[in-house]
Design a protein around this motif. Structure first.
Motif, short mmCIF file in Angstrom:
data_model
loop_
_atom_site.label_atom_id
_atom_site.label_comp_id
_atom_site.label_asym_id
_atom_site.label_seq_id
_atom_site.Cartn_x
_atom_site.Cartn_y
_atom_site.Cartn_z
N PHE A 102 22.92 38.77 15.21
CA PHE A 102 22.86 39.29 13.85
C PHE A 102 21.64 38.69 13.17
CE2 PHE A 102 25.31 35.43 13.62
CZ PHE A 102 25.00 34.84 12.41
N PRO A 103 21.05 39.39 12.20
CA PRO A 103 19.78 38.93 11.61
C PRO A 103 19.97 37.74 10.68
CG PRO A 103 20.53 40.91 10.52
CD PRO A 103 21.47 40.70 11.67
N ALA A 104 18.87 37.05 10.43
CA ALA A 104 18.91 35.88 9.55
C ALA A 104 19.29 36.26 8.13
CB ALA A 104 17.55 35.18 9.56
N ASP A 105 19.04 37.51 7.73
CA ASP A 105 19.36 37.95 6.38
C ASP A 105 20.52 38.94 6.37
OD1 ASP A 105 18.09 40.02 7.61
OD2 ASP A 105 16.65 40.41 6.00
N GLY A 106 21.34 38.91 7.43
CA GLY A 106 22.46 39.85 7.51
C GLY A 106 23.77 39.15 7.77
N ALA A 107 24.87 39.84 7.43
CA ALA A 107 26.21 39.25 7.58
C ALA A 107 26.77 39.45 8.98
CB ALA A 107 27.17 39.86 6.56
N GLY A 108 26.21 40.39 9.74
CA GLY A 108 26.75 40.66 11.07
C GLY A 108 28.02 41.47 11.00
N ALA A 109 28.66 41.60 12.15
CA ALA A 109 29.90 42.37 12.24
C ALA A 109 31.05 41.63 11.57
CB ALA A 109 30.22 42.65 13.70
N GLU A 110 32.15 42.34 11.36
CA GLU A 110 33.34 41.72 10.77
C GLU A 110 34.41 41.54 11.83
OE1 GLU A 110 33.82 42.55 6.04
OE2 GLU A 110 34.83 43.91 7.43
N LEU A 111 35.17 40.47 11.70
CA LEU A 111 36.33 40.26 12.57
C LEU A 111 37.56 40.03 11.70
CD1 LEU A 111 37.30 37.00 12.82
CD2 LEU A 111 35.08 36.86 13.90
N THR A 112 38.69 40.35 12.27
CA THR A 112 39.96 40.19 11.56
C THR A 112 40.73 39.03 12.15
OG1 THR A 112 40.06 42.57 11.10
CG2 THR A 112 42.12 41.32 10.91
N ILE A 113 41.19 38.13 11.31
CA ILE A 113 41.97 36.99 11.77
C ILE A 113 43.31 37.49 12.30
CG2 ILE A 113 43.10 34.84 11.08
CD1 ILE A 113 40.06 34.67 11.14
N GLY A 114 43.58 37.19 13.58
CA GLY A 114 44.81 37.63 14.21
C GLY A 114 45.84 36.51 14.31
N PRO A 115 46.99 36.82 14.90
CA PRO A 115 48.05 35.82 15.01
C PRO A 115 47.63 34.57 15.77
CG PRO A 115 48.90 38.02 15.45
CD PRO A 115 47.42 38.15 15.35
N GLN A 116 46.87 34.73 16.87
CA GLN A 116 46.43 33.55 17.63
C GLN A 116 45.49 32.69 16.81
OE1 GLN A 116 44.74 34.40 21.48
NE2 GLN A 116 44.65 32.23 22.06
N ASP A 117 44.59 33.33 16.06
CA ASP A 117 43.68 32.56 15.19
C ASP A 117 44.47 31.74 14.18
OD1 ASP A 117 41.29 33.77 16.31
OD2 ASP A 117 41.82 35.58 15.19
N TYR A 118 45.50 32.37 13.62
CA TYR A 118 46.30 31.70 12.60
C TYR A 118 47.13 30.57 13.19
CZ TYR A 118 49.53 30.93 8.72
OH TYR A 118 50.27 30.35 7.71
N SER A 119 47.75 30.81 14.34
CA SER A 119 48.59 29.77 14.96
C SER A 119 47.73 28.58 15.40
CB SER A 119 49.36 30.35 16.15
OG SER A 119 48.48 30.77 17.17
N GLU A 120 46.51 28.84 15.87
CA GLU A 120 45.65 27.73 16.28
C GLU A 120 45.14 26.96 15.06
OE1 GLU A 120 42.61 28.90 18.97
OE2 GLU A 120 44.03 29.20 20.63
N TYR A 121 44.97 27.65 13.94
CA TYR A 121 44.62 26.94 12.72
C TYR A 121 45.75 26.00 12.31
CZ TYR A 121 44.91 26.29 7.66
OH TYR A 121 45.10 25.75 6.42
N LEU A 122 46.98 26.47 12.37
CA LEU A 122 48.12 25.63 12.01
C LEU A 122 48.25 24.42 12.95
CD1 LEU A 122 50.83 28.35 11.20
CD2 LEU A 122 49.44 27.02 9.57
N GLN A 123 48.00 24.65 14.25
CA GLN A 123 48.09 23.55 15.20
C GLN A 123 46.98 22.53 14.97
OE1 GLN A 123 50.57 23.05 17.59
NE2 GLN A 123 49.55 21.04 17.66
N ALA A 124 45.78 23.01 14.67
CA ALA A 124 44.67 22.10 14.40
C ALA A 124 44.93 21.27 13.15
CB ALA A 124 43.36 22.88 14.25
N GLU A 125 45.54 21.92 12.14
CA GLU A 125 45.92 21.19 10.92
C GLU A 125 46.94 20.10 11.26
OE1 GLU A 125 45.82 21.80 6.94
OE2 GLU A 125 43.93 21.51 8.01
N LYS A 126 47.89 20.44 12.11
CA LYS A 126 48.92 19.47 12.51
C LYS A 126 48.31 18.31 13.27
CE LYS A 126 53.28 19.19 15.06
NZ LYS A 126 54.27 19.96 15.87
N ASP A 127 47.30 18.62 14.09
CA ASP A 127 46.66 17.58 14.90
C ASP A 127 45.69 16.72 14.09
OD1 ASP A 127 48.01 18.53 17.10
OD2 ASP A 127 46.32 19.73 17.84
N GLY A 128 45.39 17.13 12.88
CA GLY A 128 44.50 16.36 12.02
C GLY A 128 43.03 16.53 12.32
#
Length: 411
Positions: free
Chosen positions: A101-127
């Motif tokens: 993606f370009p230096a002055d562009g946002a690039g493509a979009e992605l949607t946060i899915g269940p695995q992304d969310y569960s790994e965020y919660l686990q990382a929070e738990k792990d500190g």
């Protein structure tokens, strides 16, 4: 009156002799001269350059930012070590190559899915370091990359790797292939975050990696803090010791890697000074890291000062003619460079073939490598090398004939 046999033989022999002299003498007197022999001399002594200050603790290295990074200094443990959060630089480089993606562009979009969310919660738990996400959130590629770099977010590193390659395992395979392709012999990753102690490399590897990353306009614009309209607010978690003249790129701690810090600083005070990156790996604590950063910054002015690598008039060799004439080969100019503590390499003397030449004629050049670049200047004759004269030519037919044959073969 008929000639006697003896008289006939004498006339023939005399004619042959006269003819021989008539051919031999012009050939020797007008034929090409052999080329001079060039003998390299011990290089002149040069001023010892000041070094960039690096600590003996842990491992550290400095590299110049470029698409072909140049390592300027190393110190400490040279062995591969766990690199901690510096592994995220690999994640960003490899994913941005797969999904540019370009230096002055946002690039493509992605949607946060269940695995992304569960790994965020686990990382929070792990500190470990995280940034909050929720299922269904839409993030631009640029903002995910910003979260990985500026906030050192572990959950975003995994999300970015999965999005680009389908899984973290697939990312790891591609990342290690990418590292091999780019000449990293000891740098290997086992994850996208650097939390694994099996993500290892030398401090030199990390410095080269960071220099390569900052040579990419997209990554450099993120590190520079460029925020596009509508971009998310990403905290600058990696920031540290900003008042010391170093912009933090990576900062993190794991039990295996210790403190890992990578920062950017200009190589000198000039507005157009090149940037360098300094990498510290396995530092024991901030009481050790902070003085190391300050010492590095304080050493830049002296280390960036230009030192003469080639000095005008310096003797780099001698030209020797077969007939005894000799002339020193002298540097025609002075060349300076910031050597960053590196001693200049061995000079290479390149002289164009010649037989005779006037004093001060430029007959070639001398090249000296230093700190990843090669400096050069012409070399001139100190004294003339002239024609040896008719007597030497007549008494040295082998040299004249040999020069003629070599000239014919060179055509």
């Amino acid at each position: 009156m008929s000639s006697s046999p003896g008289r006939t033989i004498g006339i023939v022999a005399g004619a042959i002799a006269i003819l021989g002299v008539g051919v031999y003498a012009p050939a020797m007197l007008l034929g090409p001269l052999p080329e001079v022999q060039v003998v390299a001399a011990a290089p002149p002594a040069v001023q010892s350059p000041s070094s960039l200050a690096l600590p003996g603790d842990g491992a550290s290295a400095v590299a110049r930012v470029a698409e072909e990074p140049i390592v300027l200094a190393t110190a400490g443990d040279p062995a591969p070590l766990p690199i901690g959060a510096a592994a995220k630089l690999v994640t960003v480089l490899v994913t941005s190559e797969a999904l540019p993606f370009p230096a002055d562009g946002a690039g493509a979009e992605l949607t946060i899915g269940p695995q992304d969310y569960s790994e965020y919660l686990q990382a929070e738990k792990d500190g470990t370091r995280t940034l909050p996400v929720s299922p269904g959130d839409r993030w631009s590629q640029r903002d995910v990359t910003r979260a990985v770099l500026l906030a050192s977010s572990n959950n975003h590193a995994d999300t970015l790797a999965r999005w680009a390659f389908g899984s973290v395992d697939a990312y790891v395979e591609r990342a290690n292939g990418w590292l091999e392709e780019h000449g990293f012999e000891t740098l290997r990753v086992a994850d996208a975050t650097g939390l694994s102690g099996d993500s290892v490399g030398t401090a030199e590897d990390v410095a080269r990696l960071a220099a390569l990353a900052l040579a990419q306009p997209t990554i450099a614009s993120i590190v520079d803090g460029t925020t596009l309209p509508g971009g998310r607010d990403i905290p600058l978690t990696v920031d540290h010791a900003g008042d010391d003249g170093v912009d933090a790129i990576v900062r993190g701690y794991t039990d295996q890697a210790g403190l890992v810090f990578v920062g950017r600083a200009p190589l000198g005070a000039a507005d157009d000074a090149e940037d360098a990156v300094v990498a510290f790996v396995r530092m024991p604590d901030y009481e050790t890291l902070d003085p190391a950063i300050a010492g590095f910054v304080q050493s830049i002015p002296a280390a960036s000062a230009a030192v003469p690598v080639i000095t005008e008039g310096g003797r780099y060799g001698e030209a020797r003619a077969p007939w005894g004439e000799r002339s020193a080969l002298l540097a025609a100019g002075t060349r300076e460079a910031g050597a960053w503590g590196a001693a200049p390499g061995d000079p290479e003397l390149v002289v164009e073939p010649f037989s005779t030449a006037a004093a001060d004629r430029i007959v070639g050049e001398v090249r000296v490598p230093v700190a990843g670049e090669t400096l050069s200047t012409g070399v001139r004759l100190e004294t003339a090398i002239g024609d040896p004269g008719p007597m030497w030519r007549l008494l040295n037919p082998g040299a004249i004939i040999g020069a003629f044959i070599e000239g014919q073969q060179a055509r």
